[in-house]
Design a protein around this motif. Structure first.
Motif, short mmCIF file in Angstrom:
data_model
loop_
_atom_site.label_atom_id
_atom_site.label_comp_id
_atom_site.label_asym_id
_atom_site.label_seq_id
_atom_site.Cartn_x
_atom_site.Cartn_y
_atom_site.Cartn_z
N VAL A 8 7.17 14.71 -25.57
CA VAL A 8 6.47 15.90 -26.03
C VAL A 8 5.47 16.37 -24.97
O VAL A 8 4.84 15.57 -24.28
N ASN A 9 5.35 17.68 -24.85
CA ASN A 9 4.51 18.27 -23.81
C ASN A 9 3.58 19.31 -24.42
O ASN A 9 3.82 20.51 -24.33
N LEU A 10 2.50 18.84 -25.05
CA LEU A 10 1.55 19.75 -25.69
C LEU A 10 0.35 20.05 -24.82
O LEU A 10 -0.44 20.94 -25.14
N TYR A 11 0.20 19.31 -23.72
CA TYR A 11 -0.98 19.46 -22.88
C TYR A 11 -0.64 20.01 -21.49
O TYR A 11 -1.47 20.00 -20.59
N MET A 25 15.73 23.68 -30.13
CA MET A 25 15.87 22.29 -30.53
C MET A 25 16.16 22.18 -32.01
O MET A 25 15.43 22.70 -32.85
N GLN A 26 17.27 21.53 -32.35
CA GLN A 26 17.64 21.28 -33.73
C GLN A 26 17.22 19.87 -34.11
O GLN A 26 17.61 18.90 -33.46
N GLY A 52 11.89 22.11 -22.19
CA GLY A 52 12.12 22.81 -23.43
C GLY A 52 10.85 23.50 -23.90
O GLY A 52 9.83 23.50 -23.22
N ALA A 53 10.91 24.06 -25.08
CA ALA A 53 9.76 24.79 -25.62
C ALA A 53 8.58 23.86 -25.90
O ALA A 53 7.42 24.27 -25.75
#
Length: 325
Positions: free
Chosen positions: A221-224, A152-153, A271-272
Motif C-alpha cells: 500500500v502506498n498512502l504516503y 483493482m478488484q 496502481g491507484a
C-alpha cells in the motif's frame, strides 16, 4: 462438478477437525515463537450484517457467514492473525481481503489479547504494540487482488470462504480457500497459504488459482507517496519491491517489502493505491514473501540503510536456495 466436490471435501475436513471447537489455541503459543489464530463470537445473534452480543472464542476452522462483511463485530480483529516474535499480521476476512501489520513492542506472543478489550482497541498503542498500518483502499502488504480495466478488484463477489489455522513447533499457518471468486465475469477458486517462522519478519505466501487469470496482483500500500525501490538479482531469479519511511499510524519508520520470482511476474507498476506486482496468468502455485520491519520492535531495524541491507541478505539467500526457510 469439480467446484461442488471441492466444497464438499473442504466441509468434510472442517467437520473432522471440529470447526466449532471451543479449545483455545492460545495455550499452544506459550512456548512458541510463532502463533496463528482465528476467533469469533458465540452466544450473540446476527442483526442484519452486524453480530450483537456474545463473547469471543478461538476456533481452528471457519466458514465465513454469508452475512459477514467489514465491521460486522463477529471476528476478533476482523480475520485470522499470525505472528512471530518479531511482528504480527492480520487478514481482513471480508471483501477487502487486505493484510495489515501489528507492530510489536515485545517478543512474546500477543495475538490472544488483541481486541479483547474493545473491538478496535488495537488501533491504540498499548504495552504489546498496536495496529500500525493504514490500509485504506489498498491491498495492505502481500495480499491478493486482480487488476481489471486498470481498477483493482477485491473480493466483493465470492460464493464461500473458508479459513483454517495451524500451529506447529517451527511455523504457524493460515489457510484460506475462496470458492467462486468472481471478477470480470470470470470465476475461480483461489487457495492462499500464509506461513510465518520463528525469529523472522517475513510471511511466505503461496497462492493457487484454479483458472489462469490475467491481472492477479500483490503489492505494498502506498498512502504516503514514498518512493518504491525495486531490485532484481544479478542472475534475475528473484527480486523485491520495497518502501521505507514514516508510513505508520504513529509517524514511525516502517519498511515493507515483497520478494517475488522474476519469471512469475508480468510487470511491476504503480496502481491507484499500491505499488504492485502483477503475476503472469497460471493455474500453478505462485510463492512470494512479504514483510514489515518496524523501528520500535525489539532489537528492530532503525535506519533505511539497515533495512535495505537486511533485504539484500534475504535476496541473496533466495537466489542461493530458492527459499527463505
Amino acid at each position: 462438478m469439480n467446484f461442488t466436490k471441492s466444497i464438499i471435501a473442504f466441509c468434510a475436513i472442517c467437520a473432522f477437525s471440529s470447526c466449532n471447537s471451543t479449545k483455545s489455541t492460545a495455550q499452544a503459543s506459550t512456548n512458541s515463537k510463532t502463533y496463528a489464530e482465528i476467533s469469533v463470537k458465540e452466544g450473540g445473534k446476527w442483526n442484519g450484517r452486524k453480530y450483537e452480543g456474545g463473547t469471543f472464542k478461538n476456533i481452528s476452522d471457519l466458514k465465513v457467514p454469508d452475512t459477514h462483511t467489514d465491521h460486522s463485530f463477529y471476528i476478533r480483529y476482523e480475520g485470522p492473525g499470525w505472528e512471530s516474535n518479531k511482528v504480527g499480521y492480520r487478514l481482513y476476512l471480508d471483501w477487502r481481503n487486505a493484510i495489515d501489520i501489528f507492530g510489536k513492542l515485545t517478543d512474546e506472543m500477543v495475538l490472544p489479547q488483541v481486541g479483547q478489550d474493545g473491538f478496535d482497541s488495537y488501533h491504540n498503542m498499548s504495552e504489546w504494540g498496536a495496529d500500525i498500518l493504514k490500509v485504506g483502499k489498498g491491498l495492505g502488504i502481500g495480499s491478493i487482488g486482480r487488476m481489471v480495466n486498470n481498477e483493482m478488484q477485491h473480493f466483493k463477489e465470492v460464493d464461500s470462504t473458508f479459513a483454517k489455522v495451524d500451529n506447529n513447533k517451527n511455523k504457524s499457518v493460515v489457510n484460506v480457500d475462496y470458492f467462486g471468486w468472481k471478477t470480470n465475469d470470470q470465476k475461480t477458486n483461489l487457495k492462499s497459504e500464509l506461513t510465518i517462522f520463528p525469529d523472522e519478519r517475513y510471511t511466505k505466501h503461496t497462492i493457487k488459482s484454479s483458472v489462469a487469470l490475467d491481472g492477479i496482483c500483490t503489492g505494498i500500500v502506498n498512502l504516503y507517496n514514498l518512493p518504491m525501490v525495486q531490485k532484481v538479482s544479478e542472475n534475475k531469479k528473484w527480486a523485491y519491491i520495497a518502501t521505507y519511511g514514516k508510513q505508520t499510524l504513529f509517524d514511525d519508520n516502517l519498511g515493507m517489502a515483497v520478494f517475488y520470482e522474476v519469471n512469475s511476474a508480468e510487470k511491476v507498476f504503480q496502481g491507484a493505491h499500491d505499488h504492485l506486482i502483477q503475476f503472469k496468468p497460471t493455474s500453478n502455485e505462485i510463492t512470494f514473501y512479504f514483510l514489515g520491519a518496524w523501528e520500535k520492535e525489539v532489537n528492530g531495524i532503525k535506519t533505511e540503510a539497515q533495512f535495505y541491507q537486511y533485504l539484500d541478505e534475504n535476496l541473496s539467500q533466495l537466489n542461493k536456495s530458492n527459499k527463505l526457510n
